[in-house]
Write an enzyme that holds these catalytic residues in place. Structure first.
Site, PDB file in Angstrom:
ATOM      1  CB  THR A  11      -7.423 -89.470  22.363  1.00 32.57           C
ATOM      2  OG1 THR A  11      -6.874 -90.690  21.866  1.00 32.57           O
ATOM      3  CG2 THR A  11      -6.637 -88.979  23.574  1.00 32.57           C
ATOM      4  CD  GLU A  34      -4.235 -90.211  19.384  1.00 35.25           C
ATOM      5  OE1 GLU A  34      -4.492 -90.427  20.591  1.00 35.25           O
ATOM      6  OE2 GLU A  34      -3.534 -90.953  18.692  1.00 35.25           O
TER       7      GLU A  34
HETATM    8  P1  ADP Z   1      -8.919 -95.218  19.851  1.00 34.94           P
HETATM    9  O1  ADP Z   1      -7.517 -95.704  19.733  1.00 34.94           O
HETATM   10  O2  ADP Z   1      -9.886 -95.996  18.988  1.00 34.94           O
HETATM   11  O3  ADP Z   1      -9.018 -93.729  19.629  1.00 34.94           O
HETATM   12  P2  ADP Z   1      -9.335 -94.675  22.704  1.00 34.94           P
HETATM   13  O4  ADP Z   1      -9.010 -95.585  23.838  1.00 34.94           O
HETATM   14  O5  ADP Z   1      -8.473 -93.443  22.530  1.00 34.94           O
HETATM   15  O6  ADP Z   1      -9.355 -95.539  21.376  1.00 34.94           O
HETATM   16  O7  ADP Z   1     -10.870 -94.257  22.866  1.00 34.94           O
HETATM   17  C1  ADP Z   1     -11.385 -93.270  22.024  1.00 34.94           C
HETATM   18  C2  ADP Z   1     -12.903 -93.323  21.905  1.00 34.94           C
HETATM   19  O8  ADP Z   1     -13.520 -93.242  23.187  1.00 34.94           O
HETATM   20  C3  ADP Z   1     -13.417 -92.122  21.140  1.00 34.94           C
HETATM   21  O9  ADP Z   1     -13.388 -92.339  19.735  1.00 34.94           O
HETATM   22  C4  ADP Z   1     -14.841 -91.995  21.683  1.00 34.94           C
HETATM   23  O10 ADP Z   1     -15.732 -92.760  20.905  1.00 34.94           O
HETATM   24  C5  ADP Z   1     -14.756 -92.554  23.091  1.00 34.94           C
HETATM   25  N1  ADP Z   1     -14.742 -91.550  24.173  1.00 34.94           N
HETATM   26  C6  ADP Z   1     -15.448 -91.670  25.321  1.00 34.94           C
HETATM   27  N2  ADP Z   1     -15.250 -90.624  26.140  1.00 34.94           N
HETATM   28  C7  ADP Z   1     -14.382 -89.795  25.494  1.00 34.94           C
HETATM   29  C8  ADP Z   1     -13.814 -88.526  25.846  1.00 34.94           C
HETATM   30  N3  ADP Z   1     -14.079 -87.924  27.035  1.00 34.94           N
HETATM   31  N4  ADP Z   1     -12.981 -87.943  24.954  1.00 34.94           N
HETATM   32  C9  ADP Z   1     -12.699 -88.546  23.783  1.00 34.94           C
HETATM   33  N5  ADP Z   1     -13.209 -89.748  23.394  1.00 34.94           N
HETATM   34  C10 ADP Z   1     -14.053 -90.375  24.241  1.00 34.94           C
HETATM   35 MG    MG Z   2      -7.739 -92.365  20.641  1.00 31.00          MG
END
Ligand code: ADP
Ligand code: MG
Length: 169
Positions: free
Chosen positions: A49, A101
């Site tokens: 997200t 998110e």
């Molecule tokens: P965080 O806690 O940092 O948000 P996540 O595990 O939720 O970590 O990963 C989010 C990140 O993954 C986003 O900020 C983006 O850079 C990347 N990402 C890759 N594919 C997607 C997608 N389909 N939708 C949203 N974010 C994505």
């Molecule tokens: Mg996230």
């Protein structure tokens, strides 16, 4: 039903959610540069997200309920894609602020932290739930994704992907 945490909830859920036409207060347009979250497993679960900056959430999403929404999202100049968004309480701010998110329904080659994201929220899917297992959570989100895909096919919802809010080519 006694329990809100029922792993079987998807069997009773509708695929088309929200009125036939986009209805006030939607569409809600929000934008900001993607920030790092807690990395609490979104990516490991196959459902990363992209987190909106809290300033954008505070300014724009103050008056809508906590829960899961669908709509359209765009990273920078990329194409506009379907998304599901969770609006929840942000542990980073001791659950006193909300977090927005966005899971974009697409398989990206690379992360896009720091890039500008534009989001059009079009309808509410469901409230947040407590889950007994990660499987139950993932199952519900997978169903949310199908709801978004099906619900966004309707012409009034589809049309918003061509809105001048997004960067059009
Ligand atoms: P965080 O806690 O940092 O948000 P996540 O595990 O939720 O970590 O990963 C989010 C990140 O993954 C986003 O900020 C983006 O850079 C990347 N990402 C890759 N594919 C997607 C997608 N389909 N939708 C949203 N974010 C994505
Ligand atoms: Mg996230």
């Amino acid at each position: 039903m006694m329990s809100s945490s029922n792993s079987n909830t998807t069997t009773t859920r509708e695929l088309i959610v929200g009125p036939e036409a986009v209805t006030t207060p939607y569409p809600i347009f929000v934008e900001g540069d993607v920030v790092k979250g807690f990395g609490r497993g979104g990516k490991q679960l196959g459902i990363p997200t992209a987190n909106l900056p809290s300033s954008a959430v505070d300014q724009t999403l103050e008056n809508i309920p906590i829960g899961v929404y669908y709509g359209w999202a765009q990273i920078d100049q990329d194409v506009v894609r379907p998304m599901v968004m969770s609006l929840g309480w942000n542990p980073y701010f001791k659950n006193e602020k909300r977090s927005g998110e966005v899971h974009i329904i697409h398989s990206f080659e690379e992360d896009f932290y720091g890039k500008p994201m534009k989001v059009a929220i079009l309808a509410y899917i469901r409230p947040e739930r407590d889950y007994e297992s990660l499987d139950a959570l993932v199952e519900d989100i997978q169903f949310d994704i199908r709801v978004a895909q099906e619900s966004l096919k309707r012409s009034d919802y589809a049309a918003i992907s061509s809105s001048s809010f997004f960067n059009q080519h």
